[in-house]
Structures are given as C-alpha cells and as structure tokens.
Design a protein around this motif. Sequence first.
Motif, PDB file in Angstrom:
ATOM      1  N   VAL A  76      25.027  12.995 -62.367  1.00 25.71           N
ATOM      2  CA  VAL A  76      23.937  13.435 -63.249  1.00 25.71           C
ATOM      3  C   VAL A  76      22.635  13.544 -62.462  1.00 25.71           C
ATOM      4  O   VAL A  76      22.340  12.679 -61.629  1.00 25.71           O
ATOM      5  CB  VAL A  76      23.738  12.413 -64.403  1.00 25.71           C
ATOM      6  CG1 VAL A  76      22.522  12.768 -65.241  1.00 25.71           C
ATOM      7  CG2 VAL A  76      24.985  12.312 -65.281  1.00 25.71           C
ATOM      8  N   TYR A  95      16.134   9.233 -72.967  1.00 25.04           N
ATOM      9  CA  TYR A  95      16.640   9.627 -71.651  1.00 25.04           C
ATOM     10  C   TYR A  95      17.279  11.004 -71.763  1.00 25.04           C
ATOM     11  O   TYR A  95      17.846  11.348 -72.810  1.00 25.04           O
ATOM     12  CB  TYR A  95      17.689   8.598 -71.224  1.00 25.04           C
ATOM     13  CG  TYR A  95      18.659   9.083 -70.162  1.00 25.04           C
ATOM     14  CD1 TYR A  95      18.505   8.702 -68.820  1.00 25.04           C
ATOM     15  CD2 TYR A  95      19.729   9.921 -70.491  1.00 25.04           C
ATOM     16  CE1 TYR A  95      19.381   9.151 -67.849  1.00 25.04           C
ATOM     17  CE2 TYR A  95      20.602  10.372 -69.522  1.00 25.04           C
ATOM     18  CZ  TYR A  95      20.425   9.987 -68.202  1.00 25.04           C
ATOM     19  OH  TYR A  95      21.300  10.448 -67.249  1.00 25.04           O
ATOM     20  N   GLN A  99      24.567  16.801 -66.464  1.00 28.57           N
ATOM     21  CA  GLN A  99      25.796  16.274 -65.878  1.00 28.57           C
ATOM     22  C   GLN A  99      26.730  17.403 -65.473  1.00 28.57           C
ATOM     23  O   GLN A  99      26.896  18.380 -66.198  1.00 28.57           O
ATOM     24  CB  GLN A  99      26.505  15.341 -66.882  1.00 28.57           C
ATOM     25  CG  GLN A  99      27.773  14.738 -66.325  1.00 28.57           C
ATOM     26  CD  GLN A  99      28.251  13.463 -67.021  1.00 28.57           C
ATOM     27  OE1 GLN A  99      29.306  12.936 -66.690  1.00 28.57           O
ATOM     28  NE2 GLN A  99      27.488  12.954 -67.966  1.00 28.57           N
ATOM     29  N   ARG A 118      25.650  14.899 -76.315  1.00 30.12           N
ATOM     30  CA  ARG A 118      25.833  15.897 -75.265  1.00 30.12           C
ATOM     31  C   ARG A 118      25.690  17.280 -75.865  1.00 30.12           C
ATOM     32  O   ARG A 118      26.158  17.535 -76.975  1.00 30.12           O
ATOM     33  CB  ARG A 118      27.217  15.772 -74.621  1.00 30.12           C
ATOM     34  CG  ARG A 118      27.646  14.335 -74.541  1.00 30.12           C
ATOM     35  CD  ARG A 118      28.640  13.973 -73.526  1.00 30.12           C
ATOM     36  NE  ARG A 118      28.960  12.547 -73.690  1.00 30.12           N
ATOM     37  CZ  ARG A 118      28.317  11.559 -73.089  1.00 30.12           C
ATOM     38  NH1 ARG A 118      27.319  11.833 -72.271  1.00 30.12           N
ATOM     39  NH2 ARG A 118      28.633  10.300 -73.297  1.00 30.12           N
ATOM     40  N   ASP A 165      22.942  15.456 -71.275  1.00 30.10           N
ATOM     41  CA  ASP A 165      23.136  14.153 -71.921  1.00 30.10           C
ATOM     42  C   ASP A 165      21.813  13.683 -72.500  1.00 30.10           C
ATOM     43  O   ASP A 165      20.772  13.782 -71.829  1.00 30.10           O
ATOM     44  CB  ASP A 165      23.551  13.087 -70.894  1.00 30.10           C
ATOM     45  CG  ASP A 165      24.961  13.268 -70.353  1.00 30.10           C
ATOM     46  OD1 ASP A 165      25.867  13.484 -71.165  1.00 30.10           O
ATOM     47  OD2 ASP A 165      25.130  13.180 -69.121  1.00 30.10           O
ATOM     48  N   LEU A 167      20.348  10.080 -74.230  1.00 30.69           N
ATOM     49  CA  LEU A 167      20.690   8.694 -74.592  1.00 30.69           C
ATOM     50  C   LEU A 167      19.448   7.942 -75.068  1.00 30.69           C
ATOM     51  O   LEU A 167      18.317   8.307 -74.732  1.00 30.69           O
ATOM     52  CB  LEU A 167      21.298   7.932 -73.409  1.00 30.69           C
ATOM     53  CG  LEU A 167      22.759   8.240 -73.035  1.00 30.69           C
ATOM     54  CD1 LEU A 167      22.833   9.349 -72.011  1.00 30.69           C
ATOM     55  CD2 LEU A 167      23.500   7.018 -72.544  1.00 30.69           C
TER      56      LEU A 167
HETATM   57  C1  1HN Z   1      26.721   7.678 -69.500  1.00 27.60           C
HETATM   58  O1  1HN Z   1      27.676   6.833 -69.896  1.00 27.60           O
HETATM   59  C2  1HN Z   1      26.947   9.038 -69.469  1.00 27.60           C
HETATM   60  O2  1HN Z   1      29.093   8.848 -70.418  1.00 27.60           O
HETATM   61  C3  1HN Z   1      25.945   9.892 -69.069  1.00 27.60           C
HETATM   62  O3  1HN Z   1      28.531  10.746 -69.627  1.00 27.60           O
HETATM   63  C4  1HN Z   1      24.724   9.428 -68.681  1.00 27.60           C
HETATM   64  C5  1HN Z   1      23.260   7.574 -68.251  1.00 27.60           C
HETATM   65  C6  1HN Z   1      23.033   6.235 -68.220  1.00 27.60           C
HETATM   66  C7  1HN Z   1      24.002   5.341 -68.637  1.00 27.60           C
HETATM   67  C8  1HN Z   1      25.222   5.793 -69.058  1.00 27.60           C
HETATM   68  C9  1HN Z   1      28.284   9.580 -69.878  1.00 27.60           C
HETATM   69  C10 1HN Z   1      24.483   8.062 -68.667  1.00 27.60           C
HETATM   70  C11 1HN Z   1      25.475   7.164 -69.085  1.00 27.60           C
END
Ligand code: 1HN
Length: 349
Positions: A76, A95, A99, A118, A165, A167
């Motif tokens: 990412v 956040y 990705q 997503r 993504d 979060l």
């Molecule tokens: C995460 O688990 C994903 O699952 C993407 O694709 C970004 C950023 C910080 C912590 C966990 C994913 C993330 C993440």
Amino acid sequence: MSLEHQKASQGHNIRQEFYQRIDPHNLTPLWEVLGALVPETPTPQAQPHKWDFALARDYLMEAGDLITAEEAERRVLVLENPGLRGQSRITDSLYAGLQLILPNEVAPAHRHTQSALRLVLSGEGAYTAVDGERTTMRRGDFIITPAWTYHDHGNEGTEPVIWLDGLDIPIVEMLSSGFREGSPEKSQIVEREEGDSLARYGNNMLPVNFEGKQGQATKLFVYPYVDARRSLEKIANSSVDEHFGYKLRYTDPATGSSPIPTIGAFLQLLPKGMRTRGYRSTDSTIYVCLEGHGSAFIEGERFPFVENDIFIVPSWKELEIEADEETTLYSYSDRPVQQMLGLWRESRA
Ligand code: 1HN
C-alpha cells in the motif's frame, strides 16, 4: 518604557516563573490554551488536497517490483495529508491508502479491530475474502471489512488490481482500542459460495431470526457498483439537489445505518455542466471520481479532477463541485461517529 509597561512585563515574568515551577508536577494553566482548546469553529489539521491517480499508480506499480504483497503483508502507498505528514492520515480522523495486488499474489489473512472499506479503482480478477466468503472485485465496487473479521486478498486474474482502502485507524488509536492477530491459514478456507451474503442480507430480505443491531457491523460486505449505478441513474430523473446533485448513502440493510459504524460512505451523480452550491459539514471527507471529470472548489481554491483522482475536503471548509461531464463521485467520512455523538453540523449556501 512606561510604568504601565514595566508592571505588565513584571506580571508576565511572575506568571512565567509560576508556570515553570508547576511544570515538573505535570500541571499547566488552562488560561494559556483555552482559546485553542475550544475554538469557535473547527480547526482541522488536514489541508485540502488532491492526489493524481495516474502519478500514484506509477509509483505503486514501481513498488510492485520492490516488494511482494506477501512480504509487505499489504502493498500500500498511504495517502498522507500534507497537514498531517508522518501520521498515516488523510484526514484528522481517517486513513486512506492505495493497494496493489499482482496476478498470483496473496495478501495473507489477518483481523483487527480497525474497520476497513475498499473502493475498487482499476483492474479485474482479484478477490477479497471476508469471514470465509470471497467476492470478485470490480471497478467501483464498495467492499467492507467489519471490525475483527478475518480478511485476505488474492489475484487469480491476469491484471494488476488497485483499490483504495479507507480505515478508521486514527479513531481506534485515539480510543486505544486496537487489537490485531494473524490467521493460521494464509488464505481463509472458503466456507460459503460467492454471493451468499448478498443473497442472504442484501436483497430486501433478511433471515427470519436475524436481528441487526445498531453499532454491530453488517453481514453484507459487498455493494456492487452495477447496482449502485443503476440506482443513481434512476433517481437522476427527479429534481436535483442544488448542493449534491443526486446523492445516496450506503446502508446496512438490517438497521438503515452506515455499514461501518465509524465510517459513512456515499455515492453521487452530477449532471453535465452542474456546479453545486457551497456546502460545509463537520465531517472531513475523502472524495474519489469514478466517472467523468470536473473541479472541486474548496474555500474557492480549484482542484481539477479526472477519473480515479482523490481529493479531501477538511471539516467546515466550503465545497463547490463543477462537473464538466456527467460525473459520479464516491466519498467517505467520519459522519456516523459525529452523528451518534450529536456533533455533526452542516451549512448550505
Ligand atoms: C489492512 O488490513 C489492509 O486488509 C489495508 O487490505 C490497509 C492499513 C493499516 C492496517 C491494516 C487490508 C491497512 C490494513
């Protein structure tokens, strides 16, 4: 120096000396910071900003040569707000990252108390698995990973697949409530066939004994773009909202609330040539252009955007959007949190 000046300066020195004496005891005077602590209007650290997708995609592809998805756990590039560098935040409370998963790669299963959403931006043939069910990722699809559900991603197709993504990491961090664990399996064992959750929870029906509770994440985890797009197209015949064009919010079918308790997500359509009227709200918002092109005017500053570009509007900054073509915009923000706490405000010009 006048006598009054001298007195004032002495008073200042006495106060400074007092502050220094109480400081080692972890005490500090409120009156020096009260104005900043409780400002009259929001003072987000996040700044208005736009990321060119084409630029970010080229760097992301370069990252594809540097590290595998498995080695990275998640490959990412974080979208860091220029006003919040070093904090992995796109707004003060949320956040965002782009990705990439290449053909034949796997991003291994794990779970955490942070919730994720997503939005698929380019390529096809990847899947994401949530709680034992896989869903094929198609452009514009809105997919969620509720808190503490196992999730992994894979690409069984022939193209690189990129998605955004979102979060609630900063919210969970503020509350010191973050937990994470790996899964024994790299890819979750498939327990239900594709489309199960959509059929079970997303077809205007619910299992008879199922009771959705407020604050409990929805069992529905994919909101296909084809369906959302059809809804937008249908409602685009009715009278237009002069601040939004035509705008829908994603919901948990069992409660009518946001599918993620901490993050609200929206999809809107602006007819060709429309310029929205000025709008402010307290939820700093991340926008993604899915179709068309135009410009965002944030406090009057112009940010031109094309497909897949991402821009952010900080809390209480005035937004106008101009659509050069028929334009669809996806957006997400912390609105449900603010609404639950009675904090959310909006203002329409
Ligand atoms: C995460 O688990 C994903 O699952 C993407 O694709 C970004 C950023 C910080 C912590 C966990 C994913 C993330 C993440």
